[in-house]
Design an enzyme around this catalytic site. Structure first.
Site, short mmCIF file in Angstrom:
data_model
loop_
_atom_site.label_atom_id
_atom_site.label_comp_id
_atom_site.label_asym_id
_atom_site.label_seq_id
_atom_site.Cartn_x
_atom_site.Cartn_y
_atom_site.Cartn_z
N ASP A 45 -19.79 61.25 33.97
CA ASP A 45 -20.69 60.17 34.39
C ASP A 45 -22.04 60.74 34.82
OD1 ASP A 45 -20.83 57.19 35.43
OD2 ASP A 45 -21.75 58.44 36.97
N TYR A 50 -30.59 60.43 37.81
CA TYR A 50 -30.09 61.66 38.44
C TYR A 50 -30.93 62.89 38.04
CZ TYR A 50 -25.83 58.84 39.29
OH TYR A 50 -24.94 57.86 39.65
N LYS A 75 -26.81 55.59 32.52
CA LYS A 75 -27.22 54.29 33.08
C LYS A 75 -28.72 54.04 32.91
CE LYS A 75 -23.74 55.37 36.53
NZ LYS A 75 -23.90 56.78 36.96
N HIS A 108 -27.79 50.15 35.89
CA HIS A 108 -27.50 50.87 37.13
C HIS A 108 -27.46 49.93 38.34
CE1 HIS A 108 -27.85 55.23 38.79
NE2 HIS A 108 -27.11 54.50 39.58
#
Ligand SMILES: NC(=O)c1ccc[n+]([C@@H]2O[C@H](COP(=O)([O-])OP(=O)(O)OC[C@H]3O[C@@H](n4cnc5c(N)ncnc54)[C@H](OP(=O)(O)O)[C@@H]3O)[C@@H](O)[C@H]2O)c1
Length: 304
Positions: A45, A50, A75, A108
């Site tokens: 994931d 990120y 996402k 997200h």
């Protein structure tokens, strides 16, 4: 190796345990993903926000396991919610990950920011720059991606209210709702709603995130001893026993390896853990209300 999978509402499957990667620094995440896949993880994931998709992708490329055996999720970030920005954002993520296709693309947050190169655009007073694109419009653009380059489309941080709204316009029901779930935030109502509507829950922060008090909880420790397991394994097993996927994050090789070995909890353990929250307020780790002034979870209706 954890062979357990859950079936999605489109007939595809998702491995029950995946490696999370939020806060995994680019310098750490390559090794973490390699360790995970070599030790048997088949589900990773990540997310555009990120900032580690490139390293995750390089590890997927170098790991020696065929792409077809892996389940990769990323996402869509809030700055790309306008419908014309959805496909370019998807393509950027695919390019970052060096992949031809994604298994799962999630919205997200049900929150739209103004298009920007910075992840959280703000005005001079520090207020987040929200955009009026409705999440139903964003989701419709995401549905268009499903096909050769995308296996499943889903959402994250969605409440029952948001599902009810989306159901009026969706053409493809979301396969997954990725939400915060752990024994201090068991989300009984939302998990049941998702299960009743055939949306698979994926639990984020299943260990209670960094410095988690759950790991030090005496009852969790006792159940861990009884099952000859670690507290983290108990928390992961509790999620799987409840019927959803779990994505613990670690960059520590020994933890990555041990987190994959879940145990079969008996019904008594399940009930004991379910009751940990009794008499206490649920403890939500992530609520963007405080930094975005958006009441995503409907918890601040009286403050606004
Ligand atoms: N959709 C969303 O909005 C959203 C939000 C949050 C998270 N997520 C996803 O969910 C994943 C998991 O959530 P999370 O990262 O918040 O928290 P988490 O997985 O509950 O906890 C991660 C923390 O636990 C530590 N840890 C891992 N295994 C351990 C073990 N066996 N024993 C002791 N400590 C252990 C990790 O440390 P080390 O790394 O130092 O080992 C890290 O500090 C994220 O990484 C991300 O992929 C999604």
């Amino acid at each position: 190796m954890c062979d357990q999978v859950f079936k999605l509402n489109n007939g595809k499957t998702i491995p029950a345990i995946g490696l999370g990667s939020w806060k995994s620094k680019p310098s750490e995440v390559y090794d973490a993903v390699i360790t995970a896949i070599k030790s048997g993880y088949r589900h990773i994931d990540t997310a555009f926000v990120y900032g580690n998709e490139k390293e995750v992708g390089q590890a997927i490329k170098d790991c020696g396991v065929p792409r077809s055996e892996l389940f990769i999720t990323t996402k869509l970030w809030n700055t790309s919610h306008r419908p014309e920005l959805v496909k370019p954002a998807f393509e950027t993520s695919l390019a970052n990950l060096q992949l031809d296709y994604l298994d799962l693309y999630l919205m997200h947050w049900p929150v739209s920011f103004q298009p920007s190169d910075v992840k959280q655009p703000r005005d001079a007073d520090g207020h987040i720059l929200l955009d009026d694109t409705d999440f139903t419009v964003t989701y419709a653009a995401m549905e268009e991606l499903v096909g050769e380059r995308l296996g499943s489309v889903g959402v994250s941080n969605f409440s029952i209210e948001n599902f009810e709204k989306l159901s009026k316009t969706q053409k493809i029901p979301p396969a997954v709702n990725q939400i915060e779930v752990h024994p201090f935030l068991p989300q009984f109502e939302l998990v049941k709603y998702c299960q009743d509507h055939n949306v698979l829950v994926t639990a984020y922060s299943p260990l209670g995130s960094s410095d988690s008090p759950l790991m030090k909880d005496q009852i969790i420790i006792e159940i861990a001893k009884k099952n000859n397991a670690t507290p983290a394994q108990i928390l992961i097993s509790w999620g799987i026993k409840r019927g959803y996927a779990v994505i613990p994050k670690s960059v520590t090789p020994s933890r990555i390896i041990s987190n994959l070995h879940h145990v079969k909890l008996d019904d008594q353990d399940l009930t004991t853990i379910n009751k940990l929250i009794e008499g206490k307020e649920p403890h939500r780790l992530g609520d963007p209300y405080y930094s975005w002034q958006v009441d995503v979870f409907g918890l601040h209706k009286n403050d606004l």
